[in-house]
Design a protein around this motif. Structure first.
Motif, PDB file in Angstrom:
ATOM      1  N   GLU A   1       0.814  -1.218   0.000  1.00 22.88           N
ATOM      2  CA  GLU A   1       0.000   0.000   0.000  1.00 22.88           C
ATOM      3  C   GLU A   1       0.850   1.273   0.000  1.00 22.88           C
ATOM      4  OE1 GLU A   1      -3.052   0.232   2.923  1.00 22.88           O
ATOM      5  OE2 GLU A   1      -3.903  -1.724   2.428  1.00 22.88           O
ATOM      6  N   LEU A   2       1.932   1.269   0.767  1.00 17.91           N
ATOM      7  CA  LEU A   2       2.731   2.487   0.932  1.00 17.91           C
ATOM      8  C   LEU A   2       3.708   2.727  -0.214  1.00 17.91           C
ATOM      9  CD1 LEU A   2       3.667   2.307   4.732  1.00 17.91           C
ATOM     10  CD2 LEU A   2       2.064   3.883   3.670  1.00 17.91           C
ATOM     11  N   GLY A   3       4.180   1.660  -0.818  1.00 14.50           N
ATOM     12  CA  GLY A   3       5.284   1.784  -1.765  1.00 14.50           C
ATOM     13  C   GLY A   3       6.592   1.698  -0.998  1.00 14.50           C
ATOM     14  N   GLU A   4       7.633   1.222  -1.671  1.00 15.07           N
ATOM     15  CA  GLU A   4       8.903   0.953  -0.991  1.00 15.07           C
ATOM     16  C   GLU A   4       9.547   2.215  -0.415  1.00 15.07           C
ATOM     17  OE1 GLU A   4      12.918  -1.544  -2.098  1.00 15.07           O
ATOM     18  OE2 GLU A   4      11.080  -1.976  -3.215  1.00 15.07           O
ATOM     19  N   LYS A   5       9.570   3.281  -1.183  1.00 10.72           N
ATOM     20  CA  LYS A   5      10.249   4.515  -0.748  1.00 10.72           C
ATOM     21  C   LYS A   5       9.638   5.069   0.543  1.00 10.72           C
ATOM     22  CE  LYS A   5      11.692   9.083  -2.435  1.00 10.72           C
ATOM     23  NZ  LYS A   5      11.034   9.906  -1.409  1.00 10.72           N
ATOM     24  N   LEU A   6       8.315   5.234   0.541  1.00 14.98           N
ATOM     25  CA  LEU A   6       7.644   5.796   1.715  1.00 14.98           C
ATOM     26  C   LEU A   6       7.740   4.854   2.911  1.00 14.98           C
ATOM     27  CD1 LEU A   6       5.956   8.019   2.998  1.00 14.98           C
ATOM     28  CD2 LEU A   6       3.898   6.935   2.059  1.00 14.98           C
TER      29      LEU A   6
ATOM     30  N   ILE B   1       0.556   1.909  12.370  1.00 17.94           N
ATOM     31  CA  ILE B   1       1.941   2.061  12.844  1.00 17.94           C
ATOM     32  C   ILE B   1       2.773   2.894  11.887  1.00 17.94           C
ATOM     33  CG2 ILE B   1       2.732  -0.093  11.737  1.00 17.94           C
ATOM     34  CD1 ILE B   1       3.987   1.228  15.115  1.00 17.94           C
ATOM     35  N   TRP B   2       2.414   2.899  10.589  1.00 23.62           N
ATOM     36  CA  TRP B   2       3.223   3.592   9.586  1.00 23.62           C
ATOM     37  C   TRP B   2       2.654   4.967   9.232  1.00 23.62           C
ATOM     38  CZ3 TRP B   2       7.241   0.871  10.130  1.00 23.62           C
ATOM     39  CH2 TRP B   2       7.201  -0.521  10.171  1.00 23.62           C
TER      40      TRP B   2
END
Length: 311
Positions: free
Chosen positions: A140-145, A309-310
C-alpha cells in the motif's frame, strides 16, 4: 458467588535485565513455589499503595518508579485472583528477605528456579518481548515511503517487525527483508519473516511468524529463537501454547480495512482468551498506539499493527 481477590505484584528488574523472584515461605499456600514479590490489596487501598506496602514488608524497599504494566485474572475452584503487575526498575533501600523467604535474581531467558506459580509464567515470557509489533505494508505504501517511515519508527523505539509481503516474488521479498534487517540491527530490533523459513534462514532473520494454516500443521516448535503465530480462536491459541511458541497474535479485535467481512471478536472475548493462556498475546485488527493500554487492561501483551503504525 465467586470470591474475588485483588493483588499487586512487582516485576523488579535490574539494569542487566535480571528479575527478582521470591519463594513462598513454609506455612503459606503454595509454599515452596516461586513468584514475584507482592500481595493482597487491602480494603480502601489502591494497587500502587498495596504494592509499596508489600515491598516494604517483604523485601525492605520502596519503589521510586512503579509503572502499571498489565492486569491479569486467574480462576481457581474457590476464587478468582485479579493481579496488577507493576514494572519496577528503580527503588530505595537494600533488598533483603523480611519474611523468611528465599530471594533470587533470575535471567528471564534462562530461569533456574522452580516450580513457578502459574500466575507468573506469563510475565517471564512477556518481559522478553516489546509491546508493539509492526507488520510491513509495502504493497500500500510503496517501498520509498515505507522505508522512510520505518527509519522514523526505529528511531522512536520500534523493536519488532514482521516482513509480510505475500504478493511479491521471493527475490524481491528477500531484498526488502535484508534491507529491513540491516536497518533494524543498530537499533537492536527483531525481524521476523512471515511463514517462509527458507528466507528467514537465508538472511539470518530473528524468527518466523506462522499464519494459522501453517500453525495447525506444525508437529513441534520450529528451531527459531522467536516463533510467532496468527490465531483467530481459542483452539488455535491453545495449539500455539502447546507448541511453546514465543507469542501469538489474536485477530481481528475490531473491524479492519484488509478484512472488512470478518466479524471482530471484540475486547471482551480477547480478554477472556488472553487470561486463559500463559503466553504473550498481541491484539491485532483496527488498532493503533492508543489501543496498547486497553490490551494491557485486558490481559494482553501489546498490539500488532499493519497500517496505523506507519501513519
Amino acid at each position: 458467588m465467586v470470591n474475588i481477590v485483588l493483588a499487586a505484584a512487582a516485576v523488579i528488574q535490574r539494569q542487566d535485565g535480571f528479575l527478582l523472584m521470591a519463594q513462598r515461605p513454609p506455612g503459606r499456600g503454595w509454599s515452596g513455589w516461586w513468584e514475584f514479590p507482592g500481595g493482597k490489596i487491602e480494603e480502601n487501598e489502591s494497587p500502587f499503595e498495596a504494592l509499596q506496602r508489600e515491598l516494604q514488608e517483604e523485601i525492605n524497599i520502596s519503589a521510586n518508579d512503579a509503572t502499571l504494566w498489565f492486569e491479569r485474572s486467574y480462576s481457581y475452584p474457590d476464587k478468582k485472583v485479579y493481579i496488577y503487575f507493576f514494572k519496577v526498575t528503580n527503588w530505595t533501600g537494600e533488598i533483603k528477605s523480611c519474611e523468611n523467604q528465599l530471594l533470587e535474581w533470575q535471567n528471564p531467558s534462562h530461569v533456574s528456579v522452580a516450580p513457578i506459580l502459574p500466575t507468573n509464567l506469563f510475565v517471564l515470557k512477556s518481559i522478553l518481548l516489546p509491546p508493539v509489533y509492526a507488520i510491513t505494508n509495502i504493497e500500500e505504501l510503496g517501498e520509498k515511503l515505507f522505508f522512510e517511515r520505518l527509519k522514523i519508527k526505529l528511531e522512536e523505539g520500534l523493536k519488532m517487525i514482521q516482513v509480510r509481503e505475500k504478493k511479491l516474488p521471493y527475490q524481491d521479498v528477500k531484498k526488502i527483508a535484508q534491507k529491513i534487517l540491516d536497518l533494524a540491527k543498530p537499533h537492536q530490533a527483531k525481524v521476523l519473516i512471515n511463514e517462509n523459513e527458507k528466507l528467514a534462514l537465508d538472511i539470518g532473520a530473528d524468527g518466523v511468524h506462522y499464519p494459522s494454516h501453517s500453525l495447525i500443521q506444525l508437529k513441534d516448535r520450529p528451531e527459531f529463537s522467536i516463533c510467532g503465530a496468527s490465531c483467530h480462536n481459542l483452539e488455535e491459541l491453545m495449539i500455539a501454547q502447546d507448541l511453546e511458541m514465543s507469542f501469538a497474535v489474536l485477530s481481528p479485535v475490531q473491524k479492519t480495512e484488509s478484512h472488512p467481512l470478518a466479524d471482530p471478536i471484540g475486547w471482551e472475548i480477547f480478554s477472556e482468551y488472553a487470561n486463559k493462556l500463559d503466553m504473550p498475546i498481541f491484539a491485532l485488527g483496527g488498532l493503533n498506539q492508543v489501543s496498547l493500554t486497553k490490551s494491557w487492561q485486558c490481559g494482553g501483551h501489546g498490539v500488532a499493527m499493519q497500517r496505523s503504525i506507519w501513519e
